[in-house]
Scaffold this active site. Structure first.
Site, PDB file in Angstrom:
ATOM      1  N   GLY A  46       0.839  -1.194   0.000  1.00 13.24           N
ATOM      2  CA  GLY A  46       0.000   0.000   0.000  1.00 13.24           C
ATOM      3  C   GLY A  46       0.870   1.238   0.000  1.00 13.24           C
ATOM      4  CD  GLN A  51       3.454   5.682   3.038  1.00  8.94           C
ATOM      5  OE1 GLN A  51       2.506   5.179   2.442  1.00  8.94           O
ATOM      6  NE2 GLN A  51       4.399   4.944   3.575  1.00  8.94           N
ATOM      7  CB  CYS A  91       5.243   1.920   7.764  1.00  8.72           C
ATOM      8  SG  CYS A  91       4.777   3.440   6.912  1.00  8.72           S
ATOM      9  CG  LEU A  92       6.692   0.889   1.739  1.00 14.59           C
ATOM     10  CD1 LEU A  92       6.031   1.227   0.405  1.00 14.59           C
ATOM     11  CD2 LEU A  92       7.824  -0.114   1.546  1.00 14.59           C
ATOM     12  CG  HIS A 133      -0.581   1.114   7.396  1.00 11.92           C
ATOM     13  ND1 HIS A 133       0.362   0.642   8.297  1.00 11.92           N
ATOM     14  CD2 HIS A 133       0.121   1.903   6.530  1.00 11.92           C
ATOM     15  CE1 HIS A 133       1.550   1.131   7.987  1.00 11.92           C
ATOM     16  NE2 HIS A 133       1.443   1.892   6.906  1.00 11.92           N
ATOM     17  CD  GLU A 134      -1.260   2.395   2.874  1.00  8.42           C
ATOM     18  OE1 GLU A 134      -0.733   3.522   2.958  1.00  8.42           O
ATOM     19  OE2 GLU A 134      -0.607   1.342   3.000  1.00  8.42           O
ATOM     20  CG  HIS A 137       0.456   6.652   5.858  1.00 11.62           C
ATOM     21  ND1 HIS A 137       1.576   7.065   6.552  1.00 11.62           N
ATOM     22  CD2 HIS A 137       0.673   5.337   5.569  1.00 11.62           C
ATOM     23  CE1 HIS A 137       2.424   6.048   6.680  1.00 11.62           C
ATOM     24  NE2 HIS A 137       1.899   4.983   6.090  1.00 11.62           N
TER      25      HIS A 137
HETATM   26  O1  GNR Z   1       4.100  -2.655   2.622  1.00 10.34           O
HETATM   27  C1  GNR Z   1       3.443  -2.519   3.660  1.00 10.34           C
HETATM   28  N1  GNR Z   1       3.179  -3.612   4.434  1.00 10.34           N
HETATM   29  C2  GNR Z   1       2.292  -3.588   5.491  1.00 10.34           C
HETATM   30  C3  GNR Z   1       2.300  -4.687   6.360  1.00 10.34           C
HETATM   31  C4  GNR Z   1       1.429  -4.739   7.420  1.00 10.34           C
HETATM   32  C5  GNR Z   1       0.540  -3.719   7.633  1.00 10.34           C
HETATM   33  C6  GNR Z   1       0.545  -2.614   6.803  1.00 10.34           C
HETATM   34  C7  GNR Z   1       1.404  -2.547   5.738  1.00 10.34           C
HETATM   35  S1  GNR Z   1       1.370  -1.186   4.672  1.00 10.34           S
HETATM   36  C8  GNR Z   1       3.028  -1.178   4.085  1.00 10.34           C
HETATM   37  C9  GNR Z   1       3.218  -0.121   3.015  1.00 10.34           C
HETATM   38  C10 GNR Z   1       3.032   1.232   3.637  1.00 10.34           C
HETATM   39  O2  GNR Z   1       3.829   1.757   4.365  1.00 10.34           O
HETATM   40  N2  GNR Z   1       1.926   1.852   3.373  1.00 10.34           N
HETATM   41  O3  GNR Z   1       1.666   3.046   3.937  1.00 10.34           O
HETATM   42 NI    NI Z   2       2.776   3.076   5.791  1.00  7.45          NI
END
Ligand code: GNR
Ligand code: NI
Length: 167
Positions: A46, A51, A91-92, A133-134, A137
């Site tokens: 995601g 980001q 999270c990236l 999660h997104e 952000h």
């Molecule tokens: O790549 C991602 N893996 C992930 C693993 C568990 C819960 C959420 C995520 S999202 C993350 C990519 C990211 O940072 N998206 O904002």
């Molecule tokens: Ni993230």
């Protein structure tokens, strides 16, 4: 297409609140394509516009193994949620850090697609985790903010040190 630069925690721009997309146009679609390419190449499941330092309510998600089920959400809103589930998240923008976070197990999301058409999606499992999660952000929230202050302080110090060493 282009790979965009992903902001790294702790960067105060990750805490900006994204504004609504007023109209979905060619520029929106170009950003979506670049966000998808950036997400796939990272690789990640995601990515939120926040980001890549664009403070508009746009997210892309693809939890499929074959990377062929891209989902685009513009101006997403959780209109219903139920249950509770704990999942180890990464999270990236917080590379190398994995921690358990408790979220809703099921969510119903309303959003616009890349054509500007409204749709509603019911998600559960890992997809529901990623969507939440997104959306966080876009509200300026990074998953580490669910952790204790002690853990947050340690993560911040670790990432700052790593960023100094890789300059
Ligand atoms: O790549 C991602 N893996 C992930 C693993 C568990 C819960 C959420 C995520 S999202 C993350 C990519 C990211 O940072 N998206 O904002
Ligand atoms: Ni993230």
């Amino acid at each position: 297409m282009a790979i965009l630069k992903i902001l790294q925690y702790p960067d105060e721009r990750l805490h900006k609140v994204a504004g609504k997309v007023e109209r979905v146009n060619e520029a929106t679609r170009k950003l979506v394509r670049n966000m998808a390419e950036t997400m796939y190449s990272a690789p990640g499941v995601g990515l939120a516009a926040t980001q890549v330092d664009v403070h508009e309510q746009i997210i892309v998600v693809d939890v499929s193994e074959a990377h062929n089920q891209l989902k685009v959400f513009i101006n997403p809103e959780v209109i219903a949620s139920s249950g509770e589930e704990e999942c180890e998240e990464g999270c990236l923008s917080v590379p190398g850090i994995y921690e358990k976070v408790r979220r809703a197990e099921k969510v119903t999301v309303r959003a616009l697609d890349e054509k500007g058409e409204p749709f509603t999606l019911e998600a559960d499992g890992f997809l529901a985790v990623c969507i939440q999660h997104e959306i966080d952000h876009l509200r300026g929230k990074v998953f580490v903010e669910y952790l204790s202050q002690l853990k947050q302080t340690r993560i911040r110090a670790k990432l700052k040190k790593r960023q100094r060493e890789t300059l």
